[in-house]
Structures are given as structure tokens and as C-alpha cells.
Design a protein around this motif. Sequence first.
Motif: not given
Length: 285
Positions: A162-168, A190-208
Amino acid sequence: MSAQIRVMNAAGEYEPYEEEKVRSSLARAEADGVFQDRIVEHLRTKLYDGIPTKVVYKEILHLLKKLKSSLASRYHLKQAIMELGPTGFPFEKYFAGVLESYGYKTVTNDYIRGKCVTHEIDIVAWKEDCHVAAAPRNDIAALGMTSSKIMIECKFHHEPGVRSDIKDGLYTYARFLDIKENGFDEIWLVTNTKATSELVAYGNCAGLKVISWNYPEDFSLRLLVSQKKLHPITVLNSLSSVDKQILLANNIVFCYELLNPKVNCLPKDALIKAQNEARLVIGTN
């Protein structure tokens, strides 16, 4: 042979089997070259195309337990964090403790009134060197500090695929916008597993700021824990499931906390055995 073998990861995806990945994971558990060679040679007799990574993991863990139990405990780190509990609450306390070891001050599970509604915030964190005015627990916004105040959302998963994703990310950032006027400068997910590439991209863009098991490379959960030997008590093979839950219920989450002479919530024999293993895992004599 290894170039022809595929493994199926926890998400059901196939990828090439790479011995170097096995060696790297063993090195992070502090296994030397001799142990690594023995494990890799053993795996060569067990591999087949499409073998699930969980089977590979079990083979490695089984052999490590025979060779050296402290290596097995350290190798078990990711799964041990998943064992912190189904609710995720112990994970919030665990990560707050990790941050405190790096000089942060933290408050967990605090209720903060936003512009629209009240939010329960998993962790509020700030750096230890801030000049903090005394304030009651339920008035975090009244803290006077000279550097960033951070809202941290924890996403705990007890299954490896299970990965944390854009909805999170969207949910977390929307909550941050509602409480931002209370003096918050940063938002972390913060998640204990992996994050999707979409979530990482959103985070980099939004400042998350996204922190997952293996991301970012210089501030991942795995690195933060391993650097300061912040292993949870769930890595200890000498503890039964019941004993682990007793310790967690008594707010004993880290192996180093188990070494406190005031700990007395387990039978003496079980406690001594667990303490001896904890010393080997975190390197305390």
C-alpha cells in the motif's frame, strides 16, 4: 542467472532480481561481506522467475535468525514499524520520537481551530533551538518561535504494497491551508511505506514535504531511524506479540527505552532477554 529472474514486489509489479539490492539491504542491517555472501549464495538455490519479494524476504530473515539474531532484528525494521499497530496512533508517537532525537520539539494529536473547522493534527513540530514561550498544550498557536512551525500528517499502512498517493497529498494540503493562519510555516506528509510518483511530484510543486520509507534519499524514514538506532521494540524477536503490545500500551516504543531500569511491565525473565537483544540491536553495551 540473476539477470533472467524477475521478482514480484508487494504492489504486484514485476522487476528484475538484483543481487546488489539484496546486499544493500543487508549492509543497512550491518551485515558484513561474509554474511552477505552466505545469504546471496543461499538465495541462488531458492530463486525462480516471478518469486514474490515477500518470499525472498522470509528466506533472508530465516537464515539471518540462524546466523546472528541481531542482524535479523535490524533487517526486520520496515516490517517491525508496520507492527506498531492497526490504528496508526503508535506510529505518530514513534515518528514524533524520531524527530525529537534530531532536535525537534513535538506535540502529538493536538486539536487546532482552523479558519473553517477544527482539526486534529497528528504532530506539531518545531526546532529545539527556537525561543519558545510557555503555552498550554491546547494553545500551540500561542507559542512564540523564531523558526518554522510544522504541521505533520502521518499515513500509516500495515501492508507493504500500500502506498500513499495523490489523494493523501490533496487532503493533507487542504487541512494545512485551513490552519495556516495559526502560524504554521511548513506541511509534511509522512508514511511508513512508499509514496507514488504522482504524490512526490505534487509535493514538490505545492510545497508539501513528502517523507516515505525510502524518500527523500537524505531524509527518508529508513535513514532517520537507522542513523541514530531508533529501532522500535517490535524488531525484537525475543518478545511475544502480547509482550510487544504491553510495552506499547506503556508508551515504550523504542528499543533504547526498554533499557530504562524503571521498566517493569514484563515478567523479569522476558524483560532481561528482550533487553539483552535490544543492546545488540542498537549497539549499547
